[in-house]
Scaffold this active site. Structure first.
Site, mmCIF file in Angstrom:
data_model
loop_
_atom_site.group_PDB
_atom_site.id
_atom_site.type_symbol
_atom_site.label_atom_id
_atom_site.label_comp_id
_atom_site.label_asym_id
_atom_site.label_seq_id
_atom_site.Cartn_x
_atom_site.Cartn_y
_atom_site.Cartn_z
ATOM 1 N N HIS A 102 -11.402 -6.320 7.926
ATOM 2 C CA HIS A 102 -12.223 -5.978 6.764
ATOM 3 C C HIS A 102 -13.496 -5.250 7.183
ATOM 4 C CE1 HIS A 102 -9.737 -9.403 5.442
ATOM 5 N NE2 HIS A 102 -9.776 -8.838 4.251
ATOM 6 N N GLU A 134 0.812 -1.218 0.000
ATOM 7 C CA GLU A 134 0.000 0.000 0.000
ATOM 8 C C GLU A 134 0.844 1.266 0.000
ATOM 9 O OE1 GLU A 134 -2.568 -3.285 0.910
ATOM 10 O OE2 GLU A 134 -0.673 -2.654 1.824
#
Length: 389
Positions: free
Chosen positions: A202, A132
């Protein structure tokens, strides 16, 4: 909404990445949920208002920049399809636009980039390593060279490795160079929020982390129509933007969305329901729950004014202030944790400006559980009844 439907949505993390051979036709998320997939639209209607009667009247000519009769064409689509349309338009209208991230070339785990690599080529829509900070760092460099860099973080929970790149590089790029250079063409997309069984990796809503930082904008849409118009505005905005997409609504939220190229203004809140007794403020997927709470409260004689903030930084204080001065009460709701949440900033700012006009000298922030289907409406109703008394 039936609890069974919510359970179907929540199951996707349990089978995530187990079904790979049919990825090009439909990811495991689509296969798991199977919620009313009707053609490209897919999904089930949320059943809540997404536009006011005067939305079209308030738009400037620039926000309605469509060609000919295309402005009248619309289709019933879900949120991920609206995102796909916005990305397609961005790539079509600007040869400097690029879309990149983990698995985006085959469509991404939520199918938001389906078909883009085939249409525009893998030089403009391409996969990145699972890194990321590398994704955002690359996007900063690409945007600094005058391009439109549209980076995807697969889940907002994984944006934290890129935190330094966003808050110390992207946000400060213009300032540190004395406005000689900037990376204003950078847009970072990230699906946020809970869906049922996403667990701690998540399910998070990390928007407040980025609201502390001058130099970037933070935007959260509530519906397909809003998502398309706001995303195009973010991509074309001269500042770096973090765009959080409510993944709970990717297939669940369905509405009529114009097929043409249009933009919605940033930093402009919207009153989506007028009322006289109390002001409710929220953003993103939370608006659906708040709308239902307003309907339930109305049965008890409580008139709620509901405001969608849409842009968190910089946020539209004037609209909220005007509403609170009318109603005298304020309640803020968000999915993220209470401690250090953006609701506290709204509460403090509004009390500072409306103290003498408020029936209660405090704002209230109501925290929901980390999954949809929680009986929030009844919790909300209790709070509203308390205000009434």
């Amino acid at each position: 909404m039936a609890d069974g439907s919510l359970r179907k949505i929540g199951r996707f993390c349990l089978i995530f990445c187990k079904q790979k051979k049919n990825r090009t036709e439909g990811c495991c998320v689509c296969t798991a949920t199977k919620i009313g997939r009707r053609g490209s639209g897919g999904g089930r209607e949320r059943g809540f208002s997404t536009t006011t009667a005067t939305t079209e009247e308030k738009r400037s000519p620039q926000q309605q920049h469509s060609q000919g009769n295309d402005n009248k064409k619309s289709s019933n689509i879900n949120l991920f399809t609206a995102i796909n349309q916005a990305l397609r338009i961005a790539l079509e209208t600007d040869p400097r636009a690029y879309v990149f991230g983990e698995d985006v070339s085959f469509g991404g785990v939520f199918r938001c980039t389906t078909g883009l690599a085939d249409q525009f080529g893998k030089n403009r829509v391409f996969n990145t390593p699972l890194c990321e900070q590398g994704i955002v760092g690359f996007g900063i460099g690409l945007a600094a060279m005058g391009n439109r860099a549209i980076a995807e973080i697969q889940f907002a929970d994984y944006i934290f490795p890129a935190f330094d790149q966003i808050v110390n590089e992207a946000a400060k790029f213009r300032y540190r160079s004395g406005n000689q250079f900037n990376c204003g063409g950078l847009t970072i997309r990230a699906p946020y929020g809970a869906v049922g069984h996403g667990g701690h990796y998540h399910s998070q809503s990390p928007e407040a982390f980025f609201c502390h930082v001058p130099g970037i904008k933070v935007v959260v849409p509530r519906s397909p129509q809003q998502a398309k118009g706001l995303l195009l505005s973010c991509i074309r905005d001269p500042n770096p933007v973090v765009f959080f997409e409510p993944k709970w609504l990717y297939r669940l939220a369905v509405e009529e969305v114009p097929e043409n190229d249009y933009m919605l203004p940033l930093s402009q809140a919207e009153v989506i329901r007028e009322g006289a007794d109390i002001t409710l403020v929220g953003w993103g997927a939370q608006l659906a729950i708040m709308e239902q709470a307003c309907v339930d409260a109305e049965k008890d004689g409580i008139s709620c004014e509901l405001i969608d903030l849409k842009t968190l930084i910089p946020w539209d204080k004037d609209t909220v202030v005007a509403s609170v001065r009318k109603t005298g009460r304020l309640l803020i709701s968000h999915e993220a944790p209470i401690t250090g949440g953006f609701g506290a900033e709204i509460s403090a700012s509004i009390v500072e400006r409306c103290f003498l006009r408020m029936g209660f000298a405090v704002g209230s922030t109501c925290y929901t559980s980390m999954w949809p289907g929680h009986p929030f409406s009844s919790c909300f109703r209790t709070l509203l009844l308390a205000y009434k008394e």
